[in-house]
Enzyme design. Sequence first.
Site, PDB file in Angstrom:
ATOM      1  N   HIS A  97      39.540  69.993 -45.180  1.00 24.79           N
ATOM      2  CA  HIS A  97      38.801  70.426 -46.338  1.00 24.79           C
ATOM      3  C   HIS A  97      38.441  68.740 -46.923  1.00 24.79           C
ATOM      4  CE1 HIS A  97      43.021  70.124 -47.824  1.00 24.79           C
ATOM      5  NE2 HIS A  97      42.433  69.685 -49.100  1.00 24.79           N
TER       6      HIS A  97
ATOM      7  N   HIS B 297      37.054  66.788 -50.501  1.00 25.42           N
ATOM      8  CA  HIS B 297      37.093  66.820 -51.913  1.00 25.42           C
ATOM      9  C   HIS B 297      35.862  66.071 -52.115  1.00 25.42           C
ATOM     10  CE1 HIS B 297      41.585  67.883 -52.764  1.00 25.42           C
ATOM     11  NE2 HIS B 297      41.600  67.293 -51.298  1.00 25.42           N
TER      12      HIS B 297
END
Length: 118
Positions: free
Chosen positions: A100, A102
């Site tokens: 992932h 940010h």
Amino acid sequence: MEETIFTKIINGTIPSTLIYHDDLVSAFADIAPKAPHHILIVTNKPIPSVAHVEAEDEAALGRLFTAARKIATDLGVNEKGYRLIVNVGEDGGQEVPHIHMHLLAGDKLGGMGFPQSK
């Protein structure tokens, strides 16, 4: 591989408001924001980390960046600036074993948080 919290959000098992979703990536607000805008952009395929990336994942990884640009534009921060962070592994600060990115924005961001040299 067992389901991660991100997989459960993508599948709708855990309720969340998706900010962005397509066939390769999804995005939603971080539950513990570190900036006025703190969005997590995740691959829909549960890749544990960058250390596990294969050539077949290139389209999804590229989509992380094009989704980030779209989200930043939608938030009105594309021109002013934002930070993208990808943590890898325990020592890199990765808390969820699902790749992932940010996206942090909405204010002047502080230093990069590099550790002091030993």
